[in-house]
Design a protein around this motif. Structure first.
Motif, PDB file in Angstrom:
ATOM      1  N   THR A 102       0.839  -1.199   0.000  1.00  0.00           N
ATOM      2  CA  THR A 102       0.000   0.000   0.000  1.00  0.00           C
ATOM      3  C   THR A 102       0.878   1.255   0.000  1.00  0.00           C
ATOM      4  OG1 THR A 102      -1.718  -1.182   1.206  1.00  0.00           O
ATOM      5  CG2 THR A 102      -1.837   1.217   1.234  1.00  0.00           C
ATOM      6  N   SER A 103       1.910   1.261   0.859  1.00  0.00           N
ATOM      7  CA  SER A 103       2.741   2.472   0.881  1.00  0.00           C
ATOM      8  C   SER A 103       3.608   2.562  -0.371  1.00  0.00           C
ATOM      9  CB  SER A 103       3.575   2.576   2.159  1.00  0.00           C
ATOM     10  OG  SER A 103       4.149   1.346   2.456  1.00  0.00           O
ATOM     11  N   HIS A 104       4.009   1.407  -0.916  1.00  0.00           N
ATOM     12  CA  HIS A 104       4.786   1.436  -2.160  1.00  0.00           C
ATOM     13  C   HIS A 104       3.949   2.040  -3.297  1.00  0.00           C
ATOM     14  CE1 HIS A 104       7.970   0.247  -4.924  1.00  0.00           C
ATOM     15  NE2 HIS A 104       7.029  -0.227  -5.729  1.00  0.00           N
ATOM     16  N   ARG A 105       2.714   1.617  -3.377  1.00  0.00           N
ATOM     17  CA  ARG A 105       1.842   2.160  -4.440  1.00  0.00           C
ATOM     18  C   ARG A 105       1.592   3.654  -4.241  1.00  0.00           C
ATOM     19  NH1 ARG A 105      -1.018  -2.438  -3.741  1.00  0.00           N
ATOM     20  NH2 ARG A 105      -2.546  -1.283  -2.513  1.00  0.00           N
ATOM     21  N   ALA A 106       1.459   4.075  -2.984  1.00  0.00           N
ATOM     22  CA  ALA A 106       1.235   5.504  -2.703  1.00  0.00           C
ATOM     23  C   ALA A 106       2.453   6.313  -3.167  1.00  0.00           C
ATOM     24  CB  ALA A 106       0.973   5.711  -1.220  1.00  0.00           C
TER      25      ALA A 106
END
Ligand code: GBH
Length: 467
Positions: free
Chosen positions: A452-456
């Protein structure tokens, strides 16, 4: 929980392999493979376990793809079972077998995930084994034919293709160590098998190109080899092992040459009679990516014949012996956890083979003793630590200039761990083998948060770059 930051372009996924998860071995017209035979041979696989049912992924793939979608991966790596597509390894394709992979690919794509397809993860049709298996040249031709069938059927939707998974295991664990199917222990045939696997890779790559099926690569398992001491003898032992484990594959594919120390390594074991003019050109054709599976380093010492533990000897005897790493955590596979060696390996490969294509880490993960608590929760902190620390090492390798494009956790599910059977668990998702239920472990939730944080971060970068 804390997690390392990786470049936004990096893609993430999880991996499985057909025989380890599918089950349904008698369904859809599938023919027997060498692993069906091996599992039925007493004493070969722990507790006599087989892949007959495994995770029942053959019937439950919809549920598994839903788990992948919820996890938020970009990629899913799976393998096609050759004996589903060609039950005897040759001739007309089996429509039911192709239809299964057709549905699987459509389901994966429908979940917004890119399929990465491995053509061979060790399940050779038994009928081909009966004709000599990888020990004979004809099997390379059969593999090329099979690859073309799959490419023609799925090439409009699958964009990344892996010819072979870890041919080291097929050749040497299968034919010299005997711990994998077909389980023979002879030196010269193992070396012939290695050559025919390389040839099969090259021929299949040619067929995939002809079918315009997208990007083509191979998955190797280069070992990070460390000498037990600084002595010349131990260093020389490591160089022999480097040939057996790594150079047999990397030198022909990425240098177009057989290892220059092979006479010293094999002695009179290899006569090279299985090599033909033109083979190296087929083997060395350019690839779009290299798949790397990495788990742990290996420490070795020189072990002259007289000293060596004979029971540990294999049919490709290179007079080395493994030495344990002391003072480090070991997983339930007995593998030492030394994440920095992951970066060291990648940087070392990059230096030895300056023309490597971009790398996909096609497997990395750990087997843990992860029993559920009273509430059914699996607190697999060992696996979370392992993944976090290996991702941090990956970030270091990328910073040092290694061109890595993707990373896959082995594995989505607990599954059939070959000769160890079901009690070695690598999954982000626990499989209850009685009820065949899936239960995400803490590591699944950790990986989901990381993604999730990588995609953000990726989205933020895209905005900044105005794309
Ligand atoms: C990978 O192999 C495989 O691709 C995957 O299918 C597997 O589930 C995963 O790793 C986890 O093991 O018994 O002394 O002959 C990893 C490399 C090489 C590890 C062979 C086990 C057996 C050594 N494998 N090795 S021995």
């Amino acid at each position: 929980m804390d997690a390392p930051t990786l470049p936004a372009h990096l893609q993430f996924g999880t991996a499985t392999a057909a025989y380890q998860v599918e089950g349904g071995v008698h369904e859809g017209g599938r023919g027997p493979s060498i692993w069906d035979t091996y599992c039925r041979t007493p004493g070969r696989v722990a507790r006599g376990e087989t892949g007959d049912i495994a995770c029942d992924h053959y019937h439950r793939y919809g549920e598994d793809v839903a788990l992948l979608a919820d996890l938020g991966v970009d990629l899913y790596r799976f393998s096609v079972a050759w004996p589903r597509v060609q039950p005897t390894g040759r001739g007309r394709p089996n429509p039911e077998g192709l239809a299964f992979y057709d549905r699987l690919v459509d389901t994966v794509l429908g979940a917004g995930i890119e399929p990465v397809l491995t053509l061979y993860h060790w399940d050779l049709p038994q009928a081909l084994e009966d004709e000599g298996g990888w020990r004979v040249r004809d099997t390379a031709h059969r593999f090329a034919e099979y690859s073309r069938i799959v490419a023609d059927r799925l090439g409009d939707r699958v964009n990344r293709w892996i010819t072979l998974n870890e041919p080291f295991c097929s050749a040497f664990v299968g034919h010299a160590i005997g711990r994998h199917a077909p389980g023979t222990r002879e030196g010269a045939p193992a070396l012939a098998a290695a050559h025919h696997l390389l040839l099969a890779h090259g021929m299949a790559a040619g067929e995939l190109r002809a079918a315009a099926a997208g990007e083509v690569g191979i998955t190797l398992n280069p070992d990070h080899l460390l000498p037990a001491s600084d002595s010349d003898a131990d260093r020389a032992a490591v160089e022999r092992a480097r040939t057996l484990h790594n150079r047999v594959w990397f030198d022909p594919i990425f240098k177009g040459a057989y290892p220059d120390n092979e006479d010293e390594v094999w002695g009179d074991m290899a006569d090279g009679s299985y090599r033909a003019d033109g083979d190296l050109e087929i083997i060395a054709q350019p690839l779009d990516f290299l798949g790397v599976n990495y788990y742990r380093p290996i420490m070795l010492r020189d072990a002259p014949h007289a000293e060596a533990d004979i029971s540990a000897r294999t049919a490709v005897d290179i007079r080395t012996e493994q030495v344990d790493f002391e003072g480090v955590r070991h997983t339930t596979m007995g593998w030492p956890v030394l994440p920095d060696t992951f970066a060291d390996l990648l940087i070392d490969l990059d230096r030895r083979y300056p023309n490597l294509p971009p790398i996909l880490i096609t497997e990395n993960g750990s087997a843990e003793d992860d029993r559920p608590d009273e509430t059914g929760r699996v607190r697999d902190t060992g696996r979370v630590d392992y993944l976090r620390d290996h991702l941090a090492a990956l970030a270091r390798a990328i910073e040092a200039g290694v061109d890595v494009r993707g990373y896959f956790v082995w594995s989505l599910l607990d599954n059939f761990e070959w000769a160890y059977g079901y009690d070695r668990r690598f999954g982000l998702v626990r499989v209850d083998y009685e009820r065949l239920e899936r239960h995400p472990k803490d590591s699944y939730h950790w990986y989901r948060d990381f993604l999730t944080s990588h995609r953000a971060r990726r989205a933020g970068e895209a905005v900044r770059q105005g794309s």
